[in-house]
Design a protein around this motif. Structure first.
Motif, PDB file in Angstrom:
ATOM      1  N   ASN A 116       1.022  -1.244   0.136  1.00 37.48           N
ATOM      2  CA  ASN A 116       0.000  -0.064  -0.003  1.00 37.48           C
ATOM      3  C   ASN A 116       0.891   1.210  -0.152  1.00 37.48           C
ATOM      4  OD1 ASN A 116      -2.336  -1.666   0.321  1.00 37.48           O
ATOM      5  ND2 ASN A 116      -2.048  -1.819   2.401  1.00 37.48           N
ATOM      6  N   GLN A 117       2.192   1.241   0.427  1.00 39.62           N
ATOM      7  CA  GLN A 117       2.978   2.403   0.583  1.00 39.62           C
ATOM      8  C   GLN A 117       4.178   2.323  -0.687  1.00 39.62           C
ATOM      9  OE1 GLN A 117       3.720   3.619   4.326  1.00 39.62           O
ATOM     10  NE2 GLN A 117       1.770   3.244   5.268  1.00 39.62           N
ATOM     11  N   ARG A 118       4.743   3.403  -1.108  1.00 35.60           N
ATOM     12  CA  ARG A 118       5.935   3.517  -1.689  1.00 35.60           C
ATOM     13  C   ARG A 118       7.076   3.539  -0.497  1.00 35.60           C
ATOM     14  NH1 ARG A 118       5.308   8.295  -5.736  1.00 35.60           N
ATOM     15  NH2 ARG A 118       4.460   9.342  -3.733  1.00 35.60           N
ATOM     16  N   PRO A 119       8.205   3.314  -1.097  1.00 41.73           N
ATOM     17  CA  PRO A 119       9.505   3.491   0.033  1.00 41.73           C
ATOM     18  C   PRO A 119       9.600   5.013   0.615  1.00 41.73           C
ATOM     19  CG  PRO A 119       9.998   1.981  -1.921  1.00 41.73           C
ATOM     20  CD  PRO A 119       8.736   2.714  -2.220  1.00 41.73           C
ATOM     21  N   VAL A 120       9.332   5.756  -0.239  1.00 43.90           N
ATOM     22  CA  VAL A 120       9.635   7.083   0.313  1.00 43.90           C
ATOM     23  C   VAL A 120       8.343   7.357   1.511  1.00 43.90           C
ATOM     24  CG1 VAL A 120       9.503   9.468  -0.385  1.00 43.90           C
ATOM     25  CG2 VAL A 120      10.412   7.974  -2.114  1.00 43.90           C
ATOM     26  N   ASN A 121       7.515   7.042   1.101  1.00 46.37           N
ATOM     27  CA  ASN A 121       6.290   7.226   2.459  1.00 46.37           C
ATOM     28  C   ASN A 121       6.650   6.257   3.737  1.00 46.37           C
ATOM     29  OD1 ASN A 121       4.911   8.698   0.371  1.00 46.37           O
ATOM     30  ND2 ASN A 121       3.577   6.997  -0.121  1.00 46.37           N
ATOM     31  N   MET A 122       7.332   5.142   3.437  1.00 44.44           N
ATOM     32  CA  MET A 122       7.713   4.431   4.414  1.00 44.44           C
ATOM     33  C   MET A 122       8.760   5.023   5.209  1.00 44.44           C
ATOM     34  SD  MET A 122       7.435   0.444   2.852  1.00 44.44           S
ATOM     35  CE  MET A 122       8.064  -0.032   4.443  1.00 44.44           C
ATOM     36  N   LEU A 123       9.704   5.353   4.236  1.00 43.68           N
ATOM     37  CA  LEU A 123      10.904   6.347   5.015  1.00 43.68           C
ATOM     38  C   LEU A 123      10.299   7.498   5.979  1.00 43.68           C
ATOM     39  CD1 LEU A 123      13.993   7.020   5.265  1.00 43.68           C
ATOM     40  CD2 LEU A 123      13.842   8.002   3.167  1.00 43.68           C
ATOM     41  N   LEU A 124       9.444   8.284   5.362  1.00 45.87           N
ATOM     42  CA  LEU A 124       8.955   9.294   6.001  1.00 45.87           C
ATOM     43  C   LEU A 124       8.212   9.002   7.226  1.00 45.87           C
ATOM     44  CD1 LEU A 124       7.775  11.606   3.079  1.00 45.87           C
ATOM     45  CD2 LEU A 124       9.747  11.946   4.165  1.00 45.87           C
TER      46      LEU A 124
END
Length: 358
Positions: A116-124
């Motif tokens: 459901n999430q992109r890596p950038v969103n997970m990083l944030l």
């Protein structure tokens, strides 16, 4: 526990220990920076990895603050040495428990969040969680910590100006419990441990090797090579007739890396050598915790979805020890064999690929 800021006798000058604390923090910062450099290629967007990076940054801030206090002297510095030691020890003592809990949740739900999430969103998201943990610990330290110094007197007329700092009970309980569990899990199998280690090392070496292709100009030596490979494989199978269970295999992989660290930490605790939280909560403990969390999730996910391979392998080679528990033959992995037909030429046949099952 008490940190000694100054010492003196009635007829002697004061001895200030600020420079000693500065060297101690500098040593910790150097150790954490070295570990961060070694593990830099294993950093991911996972919450424990970002926590490890934040610990190094906090070490840098503490080192800078202590340097400022030492350079300006107590009369000109806006804060005292006791203020820094007391507040940083309280902040660091609050970190282990939320880092353990949130790190485990991040690994457990990584599969669902990945869809459901992109890596950038997970990083944030994980960066925000890391900052929130530090913010809560800082607020708690501000509300509860008292950085007042008090004077005590030793035997022989020796006086000292001391400051109360916090130890990390969570880290102490963590290392003692983990050492006891590791010993209890491996002690009943002590006779098989050397053979299991040899097998795991062969699996790790075999995984790193490229596929072996047998060319026609080497066919003259195939008889001797095949005999040597068959003898080595036979010896390996004889020495490891019964593979370990999944739990024992993972404990074996964990102990192969972190058992010395656990022994030294437990010895310090048993001898009563009080170590403040701002020293004991370091990147070495964070990497040990990270290895444990990844191993626990590998163990939990193995029954649910088989080979769970989306988490970082970390430094304990969990995929290798997962493969060890399944009893796969070493001579079968990652090899490409060649059958020679005099009338048709060489014909390649691919055997089991290690990377597909590992």
């Amino acid at each position: 526990m008490l940190s000694i800021i100054e010492e003196w006798k009635e007829d002697h000058n004061h001895m200030n220990n600020t420079l000693r604390y500065l060297f101690l923090i500098l040593f910790k910062f150097g150790m954490d920076t070295t570990i961060l450099y070694i593990c830099w290629h294993r950093l991911h967007t996972f919450f424990p990895s970002l926590c490890g990076l934040s610990i190094v940054l906090a070490d840098a801030v503490m080192l800078l603050a202590m340097t400022m206090v030492w350079f300006l002297s107590p009369l000109k510095s806006p804060v005292s040495v006791c203020f820094l030691l007391a507040h940083f020890s309280t902040v660091f003592s609050m970190l282990p428990l939320p880092m353990l809990g949130l790190g485990l949740l991040d690994y457990l739900f990584h599969d669902r969040c990945l869809a459901n999430q992109r890596p950038v969103n997970m990083l944030l998201r994980n960066t925000a969680m890391t900052l929130l943990v530090w913010l809560v610990a800082a607020v708690y330290s501000y509300e509860t910590t008292r950085s007042s110094q008090r004077e005590i007197e030793y035997f022989g007329g020796l006086k000292a100006l001391v400051c109360e700092v916090q130890e990390s009970g969570t880290v102490n309980v963590f290392v003692i419990s983990l050492l006891i569990v590791t010993i209890c899990a491996l002690l009943p199998h002590y006779t098989s441990i050397p053979a299991w280690y040899r097998r795991a090392n062969r699996l790790a070496d075999q995984r790193d090797k490229p596929p072996h292709i047998q060319k026609s100009d080497l066919l003259r030596n195939t008889g001797g090579q095949d005999a040597q490979e068959d003898a080595a494989a036979k010896t390996l199978v004889e020495t490891t007739q019964q593979p370990p269970s999944l739990c024992v295999s993972f404990m074996l992989g964990f102990a192969s890396v972190w058992l010395p660290y656990l022994f030294i930490s437990v010895i310090f605790v048993l001898l009563g050598l009080g170590i403040p939280a701002y020293i004991v909560v370091n990147l070495l403990w964070m990497e040990c915790t990270n290895s444990l969390l990844v191993g626990v999730v590998f163990w939990l996910k193995s029954a649910e979805s088989g080979q769970y391979n989306r988490l970082p392998d970390n430094i304990c080679m969990w995929r290798t020890y997962l493969h060890l528990s399944r009893g796969t033959r070493v001579c079968q992995e990652n090899f490409k064999t060649t059958k020679w037909n005099p009338s048709e030429g060489p014909m390649n046949t691919v055997s089991h690929q290690f990377d597909q099952v590992v």
